[in-house]
Design a protein around this motif. Structure first.
Motif, PDB file in Angstrom:
ATOM      1  N   ARG A   1       6.173  10.810   9.227  1.00 52.59           N
ATOM      2  CA  ARG A   1       7.255  10.829  10.216  1.00 52.59           C
ATOM      3  C   ARG A   1       7.912  12.201  10.256  1.00 52.59           C
ATOM      4  O   ARG A   1       8.214  12.725  11.316  1.00 52.59           O
ATOM      5  CB  ARG A   1       8.275   9.751   9.837  1.00 52.59           C
TER       6      ARG A   1
ATOM      7  N   VAL B   1      -4.230   8.497   2.675  1.00 55.04           N
ATOM      8  CA  VAL B   1      -3.177   8.253   3.649  1.00 55.04           C
ATOM      9  C   VAL B   1      -2.943   6.747   3.729  1.00 55.04           C
ATOM     10  O   VAL B   1      -3.887   5.979   3.822  1.00 55.04           O
ATOM     11  CB  VAL B   1      -3.602   8.788   5.028  1.00 55.04           C
ATOM     12  N   SER B   2      -1.686   6.337   3.686  1.00 53.70           N
ATOM     13  CA  SER B   2      -1.397   4.895   3.720  1.00 53.70           C
ATOM     14  C   SER B   2      -1.474   4.362   5.145  1.00 53.70           C
ATOM     15  O   SER B   2      -1.384   5.109   6.110  1.00 53.70           O
ATOM     16  CB  SER B   2      -0.016   4.623   3.142  1.00 53.70           C
ATOM     17  N   ALA B   3      -1.634   3.028   5.245  1.00 53.14           N
ATOM     18  CA  ALA B   3      -1.823   2.399   6.553  1.00 53.14           C
ATOM     19  C   ALA B   3      -0.596   2.574   7.433  1.00 53.14           C
ATOM     20  O   ALA B   3      -0.702   2.818   8.638  1.00 53.14           O
ATOM     21  CB  ALA B   3      -2.142   0.927   6.376  1.00 53.14           C
ATOM     22  N   SER B   4       0.585   2.464   6.826  1.00 53.08           N
ATOM     23  CA  SER B   4       1.791   2.580   7.651  1.00 53.08           C
ATOM     24  C   SER B   4       1.997   4.022   8.118  1.00 53.08           C
ATOM     25  O   SER B   4       2.621   4.257   9.154  1.00 53.08           O
ATOM     26  CB  SER B   4       3.007   2.077   6.899  1.00 53.08           C
TER      27      SER B   4
ATOM     28  N   THR C   1       2.112  12.780  -2.310  1.00 54.08           N
ATOM     29  CA  THR C   1       1.840  11.503  -1.652  1.00 54.08           C
ATOM     30  C   THR C   1       1.901  11.705  -0.148  1.00 54.08           C
ATOM     31  O   THR C   1       2.572  12.614   0.339  1.00 54.08           O
ATOM     32  CB  THR C   1       2.897  10.455  -2.018  1.00 54.08           C
ATOM     33  N   LEU C   2       1.185  10.856   0.585  1.00 49.35           N
ATOM     34  CA  LEU C   2       1.283  10.895   2.044  1.00 49.35           C
ATOM     35  C   LEU C   2       1.567   9.479   2.528  1.00 49.35           C
ATOM     36  O   LEU C   2       0.676   8.685   2.763  1.00 49.35           O
ATOM     37  CB  LEU C   2      -0.006  11.450   2.671  1.00 49.35           C
ATOM     38  N   GLY C   3       2.851   9.170   2.633  1.00 50.36           N
ATOM     39  CA  GLY C   3       3.273   7.866   3.133  1.00 50.36           C
ATOM     40  C   GLY C   3       3.842   7.996   4.526  1.00 50.36           C
ATOM     41  O   GLY C   3       3.764   9.051   5.144  1.00 50.36           O
ATOM     42  N   ALA C   4       4.414   6.892   4.996  1.00 46.73           N
ATOM     43  CA  ALA C   4       4.968   6.864   6.347  1.00 46.73           C
ATOM     44  C   ALA C   4       6.073   7.907   6.501  1.00 46.73           C
ATOM     45  O   ALA C   4       6.231   8.517   7.560  1.00 46.73           O
ATOM     46  CB  ALA C   4       5.509   5.481   6.648  1.00 46.73           C
ATOM     47  N   GLU C   5       6.821   8.114   5.418  1.00 50.61           N
ATOM     48  CA  GLU C   5       7.966   9.017   5.521  1.00 50.61           C
ATOM     49  C   GLU C   5       7.518  10.459   5.764  1.00 50.61           C
ATOM     50  O   GLU C   5       8.051  11.153   6.637  1.00 50.61           O
ATOM     51  CB  GLU C   5       8.761   8.931   4.223  1.00 50.61           C
ATOM     52  N   GLN C   6       6.495  10.883   5.013  1.00 53.27           N
ATOM     53  CA  GLN C   6       5.994  12.252   5.176  1.00 53.27           C
ATOM     54  C   GLN C   6       5.409  12.445   6.561  1.00 53.27           C
ATOM     55  O   GLN C   6       5.608  13.476   7.203  1.00 53.27           O
ATOM     56  CB  GLN C   6       4.937  12.570   4.122  1.00 53.27           C
TER      57      GLN C   6
ATOM     58  N   LYS D   1       0.129   4.333  11.249  1.00 52.22           N
ATOM     59  CA  LYS D   1       0.819   3.679  12.367  1.00 52.22           C
ATOM     60  C   LYS D   1       1.897   4.577  12.957  1.00 52.22           C
ATOM     61  O   LYS D   1       2.249   4.445  14.123  1.00 52.22           O
ATOM     62  CB  LYS D   1       1.438   2.374  11.892  1.00 52.22           C
ATOM     63  N   GLU D   2       2.451   5.469  12.124  1.00 49.53           N
ATOM     64  CA  GLU D   2       3.499   6.363  12.597  1.00 49.53           C
ATOM     65  C   GLU D   2       2.989   7.303  13.687  1.00 49.53           C
ATOM     66  O   GLU D   2       3.730   7.705  14.570  1.00 49.53           O
ATOM     67  CB  GLU D   2       4.043   7.209  11.441  1.00 49.53           C
TER      68      GLU D   2
ATOM     69  N   GLU E   1       0.836  -1.207   0.000  1.00 52.21           N
ATOM     70  CA  GLU E   1       0.000   0.000   0.000  1.00 52.21           C
ATOM     71  C   GLU E   1       0.866   1.250   0.000  1.00 52.21           C
ATOM     72  O   GLU E   1       0.565   2.238  -0.676  1.00 52.21           O
ATOM     73  CB  GLU E   1      -0.899  -0.018   1.246  1.00 52.21           C
ATOM     74  N   GLU E   2       1.947   1.188   0.769  1.00 54.86           N
ATOM     75  CA  GLU E   2       2.860   2.327   0.847  1.00 54.86           C
ATOM     76  C   GLU E   2       3.452   2.625  -0.534  1.00 54.86           C
ATOM     77  O   GLU E   2       3.514   3.776  -0.960  1.00 54.86           O
ATOM     78  CB  GLU E   2       3.965   1.987   1.848  1.00 54.86           C
TER      79      GLU E   2
END
Lengths: 293, 235
Positions: B113, B135-138, B106-111, B141-142, A104-105
């Motif tokens: 964080r 927004v991604s699932a990971s 994009t809005l992933g875990a990195e953004q 979780k952040e 998904e990421e």
């Protein structure tokens, strides 16, 4: 108030001498308790670290495959050794759900869900939930649009799923130490079996042996679990119930009819509740109070 | 060619209007939570928004869409931490809030964080990230990892196009302070768990930034009683 004038309830247990010795032991006990607490805290800490490492590697892997403008990343079918090594070593600790998160990421970043694929994912230009694939051919399928948009192609989906089926539901910290768990990449159908992987037959055999042993271990564990379930070792209640019924054979047979008669006469609701719950397992229990009345 | 340009301009115009509406709703939200904002900031007209935040190409410049707000004295008092013998005058649960529109595609875990780290480093008590993409699932979780330093919330721009609390069918929600909650439980001789519940991810609870364990008072209009108050525990 009546309750206040009542003397305190008297214990029915035998009076034992209260030893006054634990005072010298106390510091020792305190140290022991502290050590135990520290032990458990460190276990929790390790687990947290492990899950942090997993989310770090999700971020790392979502950026793969590495490549620059001068040297574009190789295709998914023949990834660079370095990328493949990072991928297999990091994905080793993933649970299937973590792997889904990783896909998904990557999709969020607009990439194909397979980690070693440099292509962007497909965007299906149509409204509607489903899409027809391979219309008019033998391998025709109706695929949800969401599922299609996760990959760049069908082969990449196959490659990614090949990894996913190797992952294990067990928690990461339980697997971290086991060297036997190794993830293999999908063997491309075009490439000959005598590729770089199978160059050394001895290595092949050891790998197979390792896999076999792991499989055997898993089988043994599941067998043991099933046997325990069959014997009724899971809970004390079940064990007691079967034991008592065997001992009281006759009462067991007589139980249900008596209990039924009792319920006709109108028992307090609570006992009836228990009765219905227990009847199937240990009906003999209900026969006891009846004999006295 | 001209058609293409027209279509482009139209799409840009639509994004600008949408972003402006989300911008306004976010301000209203901050004001409703009790942060100090002027009336001028809240009711920014579209023309002014366009002057201020539109880039030369006619697109909205999201990197400029960020602001912080201080809590009002009332809010500070309301969310005062309970006094203990060791700490007779504790601080407040709330602090400065940082609100930012996502600048990237994009809005992933990195953004997420990065955003969490920024809010934690700058000592913001709360951070709100408004995203125009999923927004991604990971990434979700952040958020939990920054819980001890700062409260991170995220909203989709689509969800902020209108202010849901202004809808006719949404009653007034008021968060109770710690003392009010204790008084309520004492008055009705309840345990916390005996109250009706509201989810943290309930749209209004999200709007008010409720945390687990807070109680919200919902004031409805009633045909017979005039006003009718009910209470819900946030879970």
């Amino acid at each position: 108030m009546a309750t206040q004038t009542k003397p305190p309830p008297k214990g029915i247990l035998k009076k034992t001498k209260i030893t006054t010795e634990p005072t010298p032991e106390e510091p020792d006990a305190a140290v022991k308790a502290r050590n135990l607490a520290i032990h458990h805290a460190s276990i929790i800490h390790d687990r947290r670290q492990m899950s942090d490492a997993i989310s770090d590697s999700i971020i790392d892997l979502s950026k793969l495959p590495s490549g620059s403008a001068s040297s574009p990343p190789p295709s998914a079918a023949a990834p660079s050794d370095e990328d493949a090594a990072t991928f297999t070593s990091q994905v080793r600790l993933f649970q299937p759900s973590d792997y889904e998160d990783l896909i998904e990421e990557r999709n969020c970043l607009g990439k194909c869900g397979y980690v070693l694929c440099p292509k962007p994912r497909i965007k299906v230009n149509q409204t509607g939930e489903f899409k027809l694939v391979n219309f008019g051919r033998k391998d025709f399928a109706i695929v949800p649009k969401k599922e299609m948009e996760r990959w760049c192609s069908q082969t990449c989906a196959r490659r990614a799923m090949y990894i996913k089926v190797q992952l294990n539901e067990t928690a990461a910290w339980e697997r971290a130490g086991i060297e036997g768990i190794q993830i293999e990449l999908y063997q491309e159908p075009g490439s000959s079996k005598t590729g770089k992987k199978s160059s050394d037959p001895a290595e092949d055999i050891t790998r197979d042996l390792r896999a076999l042993k792991l499989e055997a271990d898993r089988k043994a564990a599941s067998d043991a679990r099933e046997l325990a379930l069959e014997r009724g070792d899971t809970g004390d209640k079940r064990k007691n119930a079967t034991g008592r019924c065997q001992r009281e054979g006759e009462g067991c047979l007589r139980g249900p009819s008596r209990a039924f008669a009792r319920s006709e006469r109108g028992w307090p609701s609570t006992s009836r509740g228990i009765q219905t719950k227990v009847r199937s397992k240990r009906p003999c229990v209900m026969t006891w109070p009846a004999r006295k009345n | 060619m001209a058609d293409q340009e027209d279509a482009n301009r139209e799409a840009n115009e639509r994004t600008i209007v949408r972003t402006w509406r989300a911008w306004r709703t976010v301000h209203e939200m901050a004001a409703d939570r009790g942060y100090e904002l002027t009336q001028e900031e809240i009711n920014l007209p579209l023309e002014r928004f366009r002057d201020r935040y539109m880039s030369a190409e006619g697109t909205v410049n999201r990197s400029l869409l960020k602001f912080s707000a201080r809590p009002s004295d009332d809010m500070m008092r309301k969310f005062q931490k309970p006094a203990t013998p060791n700490d007779p005058s504790p601080g407040s649960d709330c602090g400065t809030i940082w609100i930012e529109f996502l600048d990237e595609s994009t809005l992933g875990a990195e953004q997420m964080r990065k955003f969490g780290k920024f809010c934690a480093d700058q000592n913001y008590a709360a951070g709100v990230l408004v995203s125009n993409v999923a927004v991604s699932a990971s990434a979700k979780k952040e958020i939990a990892k920054f819980a001890q330093w700062t409260t991170i919330e995220w909203f989709l721009e689509d969800d902020l196009l209108i202010n849901i609390t202004h809808h006719d069918l949404v009653p007034r929600h008021v968060i109770l302070s710690r003392e009010e909650k204790a008084a309520l439980l004492k008055r009705y001789r309840l345990k916390e768990t005996q109250l009706p519940r509201i989810l943290v991810r309930d749209p209004v609870a999200k709007y008010l930034g409720m945390k687990r364990g807070q109680v919200v008072k919902i004031i409805r209009k009633s045909e017979t009683a005039g006003r009718y108050a009910s209470y819900r525990l946030c879970v």
